[in-house]
Design a protein around this motif. Structure first.
Motif, short mmCIF file in Angstrom:
data_model
loop_
_atom_site.label_atom_id
_atom_site.label_comp_id
_atom_site.label_asym_id
_atom_site.label_seq_id
_atom_site.Cartn_x
_atom_site.Cartn_y
_atom_site.Cartn_z
N GLY A 71 -4.82 6.09 -2.66
CA GLY A 71 -3.70 6.00 -1.74
C GLY A 71 -4.18 5.95 -0.31
N ARG A 72 -3.40 5.29 0.53
CA ARG A 72 -3.81 5.09 1.92
C ARG A 72 -3.75 6.38 2.73
N ARG A 73 -4.61 6.46 3.72
CA ARG A 73 -4.63 7.49 4.75
C ARG A 73 -4.69 8.92 4.22
N ASP A 94 0.81 -1.22 0.00
CA ASP A 94 0.00 0.00 0.00
C ASP A 94 0.84 1.27 0.00
N ALA A 95 2.13 1.14 -0.32
CA ALA A 95 3.01 2.31 -0.38
C ALA A 95 4.17 2.00 -1.31
N GLY A 146 -9.12 6.68 -1.41
CA GLY A 146 -8.41 6.00 -0.34
C GLY A 146 -7.63 4.81 -0.87
N TYR A 147 -7.35 3.87 0.02
CA TYR A 147 -6.61 2.68 -0.40
C TYR A 147 -7.46 1.84 -1.34
N ASP A 171 -7.90 -1.76 -3.24
CA ASP A 171 -7.47 -3.17 -3.24
C ASP A 171 -7.07 -3.64 -4.63
N ASP A 200 1.09 7.51 -1.58
CA ASP A 200 0.92 7.30 -0.15
C ASP A 200 0.77 8.66 0.52
N HIS A 201 -0.37 8.90 1.15
CA HIS A 201 -0.63 10.22 1.74
C HIS A 201 0.17 10.46 3.01
N THR A 202 0.84 9.47 3.55
CA THR A 202 1.67 9.70 4.72
C THR A 202 3.00 10.35 4.34
#
Length: 412
Positions: free
Chosen positions: A263-265, A15-16, A283-284, A286, A231-233
């Motif tokens: 993308g996650r988070r 996921d990143a 969001g994420y 699959d 990846d939003h982080t």
């Protein structure tokens, strides 16, 4: 060879961007050698994910709990920074370190030919085991160089002071860890030059790679949708997305084009973009292939960051015609208008997307040529042997630290 793999970032789910490289590298090495993976969990990792990773690698996988969350109070933060300053190591590196993983690495080291750290934070284990077996650092980011121009703490007096302290800590940690290793591998020639500029010697280069991608894009038949992936982080992804949407997206959205943000988070400021015409915050996702199949083009708006971007390889590998900034395309050999459209500003990126959507046949040809670049130079089938050569050289040198070999190697 018997290879001990170390990571502070359990690679499932994918996921990143960082875990794309470390998982691909682990699978490539496991297919040809005997490997044993020690991984720190990102959070409590379900047993089924551990079993799935072990099955993918065909190798033992041991996991270690993630450290407890750090408190947010002022005293806790002050203590964290004080400890980091005394240890000459960035606070997040100390936080990520797993003492049980370190002990297990020391215990297993004598039984292996070489160890590989699969993410940058895992370099923290290098000096602990370097005397027991050769260690190869796989670095996705030369932090001592990339942080020079970053300003994550702001531009005020406090922000500048924290930035200077962090940069000093990064170099005080990254330099000795790299010197203790038998080899250091970076992802591009640009990154190798940055590393040499900071630390005085040139590491080896193995380009970032992805598993051989499926051709899933159909730029001619797909609806008028543009894919954004990230990846939003990672603050550079968020900064780039916000700047692009706020400065340039609205006319495309009002014309009926959709921007699919995956993308996650996603933080609050990204979720708020859903109010902008055409922007969908997913969001994420699959099934990434399904998302790419419903997109006619892709955009990578980045104005910060170094090295080869996994999102760029993923989008191009799927056959999507890409509009991207030069930073987003670093390390990938493209020519503007041939394998991608290159643009410096948000407005020019939007104009490039309009061009791709207006002539779908020409866009599809750009996507095809971009995919060929990825297949030729950025899959593990294409570059895996280069990493194995770095391992073999490190194993041949034995446990002699890299800094002791500079004169013999001519500084290369």
């Amino acid at each position: 060879m018997r290879i001990l793999l170390l990571t502070n970032d359990f690679p499932l789910p994918v996921d990143a961007g960082g875990v794309v490289r470390l998982l691909g590298l682990a699978e490539t090495l496991a297919a040809r050698h005997e490997v044993h993976l020690l991984a720190r969990e990102r959070s409590p990792t379900p047993p089924e994910l551990i079993a799935a990773l072990s099955a993918r690698l065909g190798s033992p996988v041991e996991t270690f709990p993630a450290p407890a969350p750090i408190g947010r109070g002022a005293m806790t933060k002050a203590a964290r920074w004080t400890r980091a300053t005394m240890r000459r190591t960035p606070p997040w590196v100390l936080t990520a370190r797993s003492e049980p993983l370190a002990r297990r690495a020391v215990e297993l080291a004598p039984d292996f030919d070489v160890a590989v750290t699969l993410d940058d934070n895992a370099s923290v284990y290098a000096e602990e085991i370097a005397g027991l077996l050769p260690v190869v650092l796989d670095k996705q980011n030369v932090h001592g160089a990339s942080w020079v121009d970053l300003r994550p703490y702001g531009r005020g007096v406090r922000g500048r002071a924290l930035h200077a302290l962090t940069l000093a800590q990064l170099r005080a940690w990254e330099g000795p860890a790299s010197a203790a290793a038998g080899a250091v591998v970076v992802t591009s020639d640009d990154e190798a030059s940055r590393f040499a500029g900071v630390y005085g010697w040139r590491p080896q280069v193995v380009p970032s790679a992805i598993p051989t991608p499926r051709l899933v894009a159909d730029p001619v038949a797909a609806p008028a949708s543009v894919a954004w992936l990230g990846d939003h982080t990672y603050f550079a992804n968020v900064d780039g997305l916000l700047r692009f949407v706020n400065e340039a997206w609205a006319p495309l959205g009002r014309s009926g084009v959709s921007l699919l943000v995956a993308g996650r988070r996603p933080p609050a400021e990204v979720r708020a973009l859903a109010r902008v015409p055409g922007v969908e915050i997913l969001g994420y996702v699959d099934d990434l292939d399904a998302l790419l199949a419903r997109s006619a083009a892709a955009v990578v708006p980045l104005w910060w960051g170094v090295g080869i971007k996994m999102k760029t390889l993923t989008l191009m590998g799927a056959g999507l015609p890409l509009a991207a900034t030069p930073i987003a395309l670093e390390g990938v050999r493209v020519h503007d208008g041939m394998e991608a459209l290159v643009a410096e500003s948000p407005g020019d990126l939007a104009a490039a997307l309009e061009r791709l959507l207006a002539d779908r046949a020409a866009a599809a040809e750009i996507g095809r040529r971009g995919r060929e670049v990825v297949l030729a130079a950025h899959t593990w089938d294409a570059v895996g042997t280069r990493f194995e050569q770095a391992l073999a050289l490190a194993a041949e040198r034995g446990t002699t630290p890299r800094h002791g070999l500079r004169r013999a190697a001519g500084g290369s």
